[in-house]
Scaffold this active site. Structure first.
Site, PDB file in Angstrom:
ATOM      1  N   ARG A  77       0.843  -1.188   0.000  1.00 13.67           N
ATOM      2  CA  ARG A  77       0.000   0.000   0.000  1.00 13.67           C
ATOM      3  C   ARG A  77       0.880   1.241   0.000  1.00 13.67           C
ATOM      4  O   ARG A  77       1.959   1.255   0.568  1.00 13.67           O
ATOM      5  CB  ARG A  77      -0.886   0.038   1.256  1.00 13.67           C
ATOM      6  CG  ARG A  77      -2.127  -0.815   1.143  1.00 13.67           C
ATOM      7  CD  ARG A  77      -3.001  -0.678   2.359  1.00 13.67           C
ATOM      8  NE  ARG A  77      -2.340  -1.171   3.533  1.00 13.67           N
ATOM      9  CZ  ARG A  77      -1.841  -0.392   4.500  1.00 13.67           C
ATOM     10  NH1 ARG A  77      -1.963   0.915   4.437  1.00 13.67           N
ATOM     11  NH2 ARG A  77      -1.247  -0.930   5.540  1.00 13.67           N
ATOM     12  N   TYR A 116      -1.383  -3.758  -6.620  1.00 14.71           N
ATOM     13  CA  TYR A 116      -1.025  -4.561  -5.447  1.00 14.71           C
ATOM     14  C   TYR A 116      -1.970  -4.369  -4.263  1.00 14.71           C
ATOM     15  O   TYR A 116      -2.303  -3.245  -3.875  1.00 14.71           O
ATOM     16  CB  TYR A 116       0.396  -4.226  -4.986  1.00 14.71           C
ATOM     17  CG  TYR A 116       1.038  -5.351  -4.188  1.00 14.71           C
ATOM     18  CD1 TYR A 116       1.759  -6.351  -4.842  1.00 14.71           C
ATOM     19  CD2 TYR A 116       0.912  -5.433  -2.815  1.00 14.71           C
ATOM     20  CE1 TYR A 116       2.338  -7.396  -4.137  1.00 14.71           C
ATOM     21  CE2 TYR A 116       1.486  -6.471  -2.102  1.00 14.71           C
ATOM     22  CZ  TYR A 116       2.201  -7.446  -2.759  1.00 14.71           C
ATOM     23  OH  TYR A 116       2.775  -8.485  -2.059  1.00 14.71           O
ATOM     24  N   ASP A 130      -8.659  -9.656   9.912  1.00 14.14           N
ATOM     25  CA  ASP A 130      -8.263  -8.285   9.570  1.00 14.14           C
ATOM     26  C   ASP A 130      -9.328  -7.217   9.840  1.00 14.14           C
ATOM     27  O   ASP A 130      -8.989  -6.134  10.284  1.00 14.14           O
ATOM     28  CB  ASP A 130      -7.853  -8.229   8.092  1.00 14.14           C
ATOM     29  CG  ASP A 130      -7.030  -6.993   7.754  1.00 14.14           C
ATOM     30  OD1 ASP A 130      -6.279  -6.519   8.633  1.00 14.14           O
ATOM     31  OD2 ASP A 130      -7.148  -6.486   6.628  1.00 14.14           O
ATOM     32  N   SER A 156       0.147  -2.953  12.403  1.00 11.86           N
ATOM     33  CA  SER A 156       0.767  -4.011  11.613  1.00 11.86           C
ATOM     34  C   SER A 156       2.041  -4.500  12.300  1.00 11.86           C
ATOM     35  O   SER A 156       2.644  -3.788  13.111  1.00 11.86           O
ATOM     36  CB  SER A 156       1.069  -3.526  10.199  1.00 11.86           C
ATOM     37  OG  SER A 156       1.734  -2.309  10.258  1.00 11.86           O
ATOM     38  N   CYS A 171       2.258  -6.878  14.523  1.00  9.97           N
ATOM     39  CA  CYS A 171       2.067  -7.299  15.908  1.00  9.97           C
ATOM     40  C   CYS A 171       1.458  -8.695  15.991  1.00  9.97           C
ATOM     41  O   CYS A 171       1.052  -9.131  17.060  1.00  9.97           O
ATOM     42  CB  CYS A 171       1.178  -6.309  16.653  1.00  9.97           C
ATOM     43  SG  CYS A 171       1.957  -4.710  16.914  1.00  9.97           S
ATOM     44  N   LYS A 181      -9.219  -2.516   2.323  1.00  5.96           N
ATOM     45  CA  LYS A 181      -8.988  -1.316   3.136  1.00  5.96           C
ATOM     46  C   LYS A 181      -9.819  -0.128   2.635  1.00  5.96           C
ATOM     47  O   LYS A 181     -10.313   0.671   3.436  1.00  5.96           O
ATOM     48  CB  LYS A 181      -7.512  -0.940   3.122  1.00  5.96           C
ATOM     49  CG  LYS A 181      -6.571  -2.087   3.470  1.00  5.96           C
ATOM     50  CD  LYS A 181      -6.741  -2.604   4.870  1.00  5.96           C
ATOM     51  CE  LYS A 181      -5.617  -3.567   5.226  1.00  5.96           C
ATOM     52  NZ  LYS A 181      -5.771  -4.113   6.565  1.00  5.96           N
ATOM     53  N   HIS A 227     -10.506  -2.205  12.148  1.00  7.62           N
ATOM     54  CA  HIS A 227      -9.346  -2.988  11.712  1.00  7.62           C
ATOM     55  C   HIS A 227      -9.072  -4.048  12.785  1.00  7.62           C
ATOM     56  O   HIS A 227      -8.100  -3.928  13.535  1.00  7.62           O
ATOM     57  CB  HIS A 227      -8.161  -2.034  11.537  1.00  7.62           C
ATOM     58  CG  HIS A 227      -6.978  -2.635  10.862  1.00  7.62           C
ATOM     59  ND1 HIS A 227      -5.691  -2.182  11.056  1.00  7.62           N
ATOM     60  CD2 HIS A 227      -6.878  -3.657   9.990  1.00  7.62           C
ATOM     61  CE1 HIS A 227      -4.856  -2.896  10.325  1.00  7.62           C
ATOM     62  NE2 HIS A 227      -5.546  -3.801   9.677  1.00  7.62           N
ATOM     63  N   ARG A 285       2.794 -11.952  -0.123  1.00  4.77           N
ATOM     64  CA  ARG A 285       1.481 -12.314   0.413  1.00  4.77           C
ATOM     65  C   ARG A 285       0.968 -13.638  -0.128  1.00  4.77           C
ATOM     66  O   ARG A 285       1.320 -14.046  -1.230  1.00  4.77           O
ATOM     67  CB  ARG A 285       0.469 -11.232   0.010  1.00  4.77           C
ATOM     68  CG  ARG A 285       0.763  -9.854   0.585  1.00  4.77           C
ATOM     69  CD  ARG A 285       0.228  -9.730   1.976  1.00  4.77           C
ATOM     70  NE  ARG A 285       0.620  -8.458   2.596  1.00  4.77           N
ATOM     71  CZ  ARG A 285      -0.019  -7.959   3.656  1.00  4.77           C
ATOM     72  NH1 ARG A 285      -1.052  -8.580   4.188  1.00  4.77           N
ATOM     73  NH2 ARG A 285       0.396  -6.829   4.194  1.00  4.77           N
TER      74      ARG A 285
HETATM   75  O1  SAT Z   1      -2.308  -4.505   1.118  1.00  2.00           O
HETATM   76  S1  SAT Z   1      -3.320  -4.559   2.187  1.00  2.00           S
HETATM   77  O2  SAT Z   1      -3.766  -3.209   2.492  1.00  2.00           O
HETATM   78  O3  SAT Z   1      -4.463  -5.343   1.767  1.00  2.00           O
HETATM   79  C1  SAT Z   1      -2.668  -5.295   3.549  1.00  2.00           C
HETATM   80  C2  SAT Z   1      -2.067  -4.325   4.492  1.00  2.00           C
HETATM   81  O4  SAT Z   1      -1.239  -3.528   4.097  1.00  2.00           O
HETATM   82  O5  SAT Z   1      -2.433  -4.365   5.682  1.00  2.00           O
HETATM   83 MN    MN Z   2      -4.708  -5.071   8.105  1.00  2.00          MN
END
Ligand code: SAT
Ligand code: MN
Length: 601
Positions: free
Chosen positions: A75, A215, A291, A266, A268, A224, A244, A383
């Protein structure tokens, strides 16, 4: 131009698709039906074009491998915008742009952006089809990779159009931003340069426009963009919560189940906690989601949560049969792997998977790995896209359209000092205060930032679709609007990352975290005691089962210790953090901070 619209009679939808087809000028428009045959055809096409590699059918049934462009691996927060009419409504934590100006700029880029490509129309539902908590979106995209990912991550295809009927949907436009001239050969991963990427949200009109990236959260717009940024705004308007958070079901030795939602920044271990295997006898954990949680009050006055997603978009590196067997088993088949290593026998590899990297493995950048070479085999943000239904620990109620009743909400971050292993909020507002100050320690060396605590309120810093201070206020309101205050979830803060003054971890983490969850469960069950401290309620040492652990009585004492001096320093940091929000900070939170200060005096 082929454009078979027979799957819907929703004229608003048809008109919207036609309008965008005119702007983006794809070679054809294809309405995605979500069938297996269609899925297979798309993968076959991507294998034929060189975008995908089919993995060994015996080792990784029905699974595919992709490499992204090195400029398109995660992201992009500084290219992500919240476009509200007034800048203050996006708040100090978001990139803001004027909606009209942004639309003019982006329309210029969208013009002809799909030349030489197919525009796919993806109807998708966030949440079980027909659930009163679920919502429908339509994503337009010129990426077949996005289509196959959306099939795993959401409920998608014709069935969604049937539920939609003539109803409302959230319009989402996505393009990789790489039109093809006649005869031009496509890249394996087409995308636009970083400074031309835009991930843009118009919360007031509930629209998502994404340009230039293929991506993850930049392109799979249900996740998101919709389920957090737009949904958080919708939730504020309509009195619910879009968070979240993972959701897990915890069952005690007597067979009683309670559901827990948990938010962590993130890195954790959210996915690990969601699929945890308890180490204490008789307890089990089942996963509802890893998530995102959407929560609404049910008729019985209890808060119910659904996982709006249908799959896991999990970080691959350091996932192993040791750290998270349920995640490993979830991605055993029917999985899309992105930016991991590709072994010579067409299997996958990443750091921490539990075996050495085979000689000749192809790295995410397409280099060849040989023993001793210092190439990066998997990207740190590599991923797997895996079906929730393939998770051995998926909860039987995970698709219940009514959701699951939430008994407890956890917050947490990486805090080597100050913050105890677990403590409980006295009430909802105190819990909201805890969520608003969530943070993780960063070391100057690791990230090149000023060392200290990086605040990530509610783990929503990059995902809140409006002014974060108003979001805090919304949490206060949701608590005040509870039909029955006694049925509100209890709120806790946990910290698995506490160290002693020699830098040694005091808590083993992973499956052992079940020992803390058991206390949370018993608190919700009216069984365990909570001891008053200046910061909230902590367990009695005897109520944390450390049998079989190397954790000594001294360690446990330290883990539960509340050091007033350290907390006085913490108050100074919280004041700094709150100052960002100026007078938009809810007075209830200022009062909580004052109470904390008084308790520490
Ligand atoms: O790429 S995503 O936003 O789906 C996953 C993340 O960055 O938490
Ligand atoms: Mn997330």
């Amino acid at each position: 131009m082929a454009n078979d619209q027979s799957m819907t009679k929703n004229q608003k939808l048809i008109d919207w698709v036609n309008e965008w087809a005119k702007i983006c000028q794809p070679d054809s428009v294809y309405w995605v039906d979500g069938s297996e045959a269609e899925d297979k055809k798309l993968f076959d096409q991507m294998v034929a074009s060189g975008m995908a590699v089919k993995l060994d059918e015996k080792k990784r049934p029905n699974s595919y491998y992709f490499q992204s462009d090195p400029s398109d691996v995660a992201r992009v927060e500084d290219r992500t915008y919240i476009c509200t009419p007034k800048k203050e409504d996006a708040g100090p934590t978001n990139n803001w742009a004027d909606p009209a100006e942004m639309k003019t700029l982006m329309l210029g880029k969208y013009k002809g952006c799909m030349k030489g490509r197919t525009m796919y129309v993806i109807p998708y539902s966030m949440g079980p089809l027909g659930s009163t908590i679920a919502h429908i979106g339509i994503e337009l995209t010129d990426s077949p990779y996005v289509v196959v990912n959306m099939r795993t991550m959401t409920r998608m295809g014709k069935a969604v159009l049937d539920v939609l009927g003539n109803g409302e949907f959230v319009p989402c436009v996505h393009t990789v931003g790489a039109p093809l001239a006649p005869g031009q050969k496509d890249k394996a991963w087409p995308c636009a340069p970083i400074e031309e990427k835009y991930i843009t949200h118009f919360p007031v009109t509930k629209e998502i426009w994404s340009y230039g990236s293929g991506y993850g959260g930049n392109a799979l717009l249900g996740k998101k963009c919709f389920a957090l940024r737009i949904a958080s705004y919708m939730a504020k308007q309509d009195g619910w919560l879009a968070e979240h958070m993972l959701i897990l079901g915890l069952t005690n030795p007597e067979g009683k189940t309670k559901y827990i939602a948990a938010a962590f920044p993130s890195a954790c271990g959210k996915t690990n906690l969601a699929m945890l295997i308890p180490t204490i006898p008789g307890w089990t954990v089942k996963c509802v989601g890893d998530d995102i949680a959407w929560m609404k009050y049910g008729k019985d006055g209890q808060l119910y949560a659904i996982n709006p997603e249908a799959g896991f978009f999990g970080v691959a590196p350091f996932t192993s049969m040791e750290t998270n067997p349920n995640a490993m088993l979830s991605c055993k088949s029917d999985t899309i792997y992105t930016n991991v290593g590709l072994t010579p026998d067409k299997d996958i590899w990443w750091d921490g998977i539990g075996v050495d990297c085979p000689e000749g493995t192809i790295t995410w950048k397409g280099e060849k790995y040989t023993k001793g070479s210092d190439v990066q085999v998997a990207h740190p943000n590599a991923r797997f896209t895996a079906r929730a239904n393939n998770c051995p620990a998926i909860d039987p109620a995970w698709e219940d359209p009514a959701g699951v009743p939430i008994s407890a909400i956890l917050f947490g971050g990486r805090r080597p000092s100050t913050v105890p292993l677990v403590y409980e909020a006295r009430d909802w507002n105190h819990g909201t205060f805890m969520g608003s100050v969530v943070g993780s320690e960063v070391t100057a060396a690791a990230i090149g930032l000023k060392a200290g605590v990086r605040r990530d309120p509610f783990a929503m810093l990059p995902f809140c679709g409006y002014n974060m201070a108003d979001y805090f206020g919304h949490w206060i309101k949701v608590g005040a609007a509870a039909p029955d205050k006694n049925k509100l979830p209890k709120i806790f803060n946990v910290n698995w990352f506490r160290k002693d003054n020699t830098g040694r971890w005091l808590w083993p983490g992973f499956g052992e975290n079940s020992r803390v969850l058991a206390w949370v469960f018993d608190r919700c069950d009216g069984k365990a005691k909570g001891i008053e401290t200046p910061i909230g309620l902590i367990p009695e040492a005897k109520d944390i089962n450390v049998q079989g652990l190397k954790v000594t009585a001294e360690d446990l004492k330290e883990l539960l210790n509340v050091d007033k001096n350290l907390w006085k320093d913490e108050v100074v940091l919280i004041k700094e953090h709150y100052a960002r929000f100026g007078d938009r900070l809810p007075k209830e939170l200022a009062a909580e901070l004052e109470k904390l200060e008084k308790n520490l005096a």
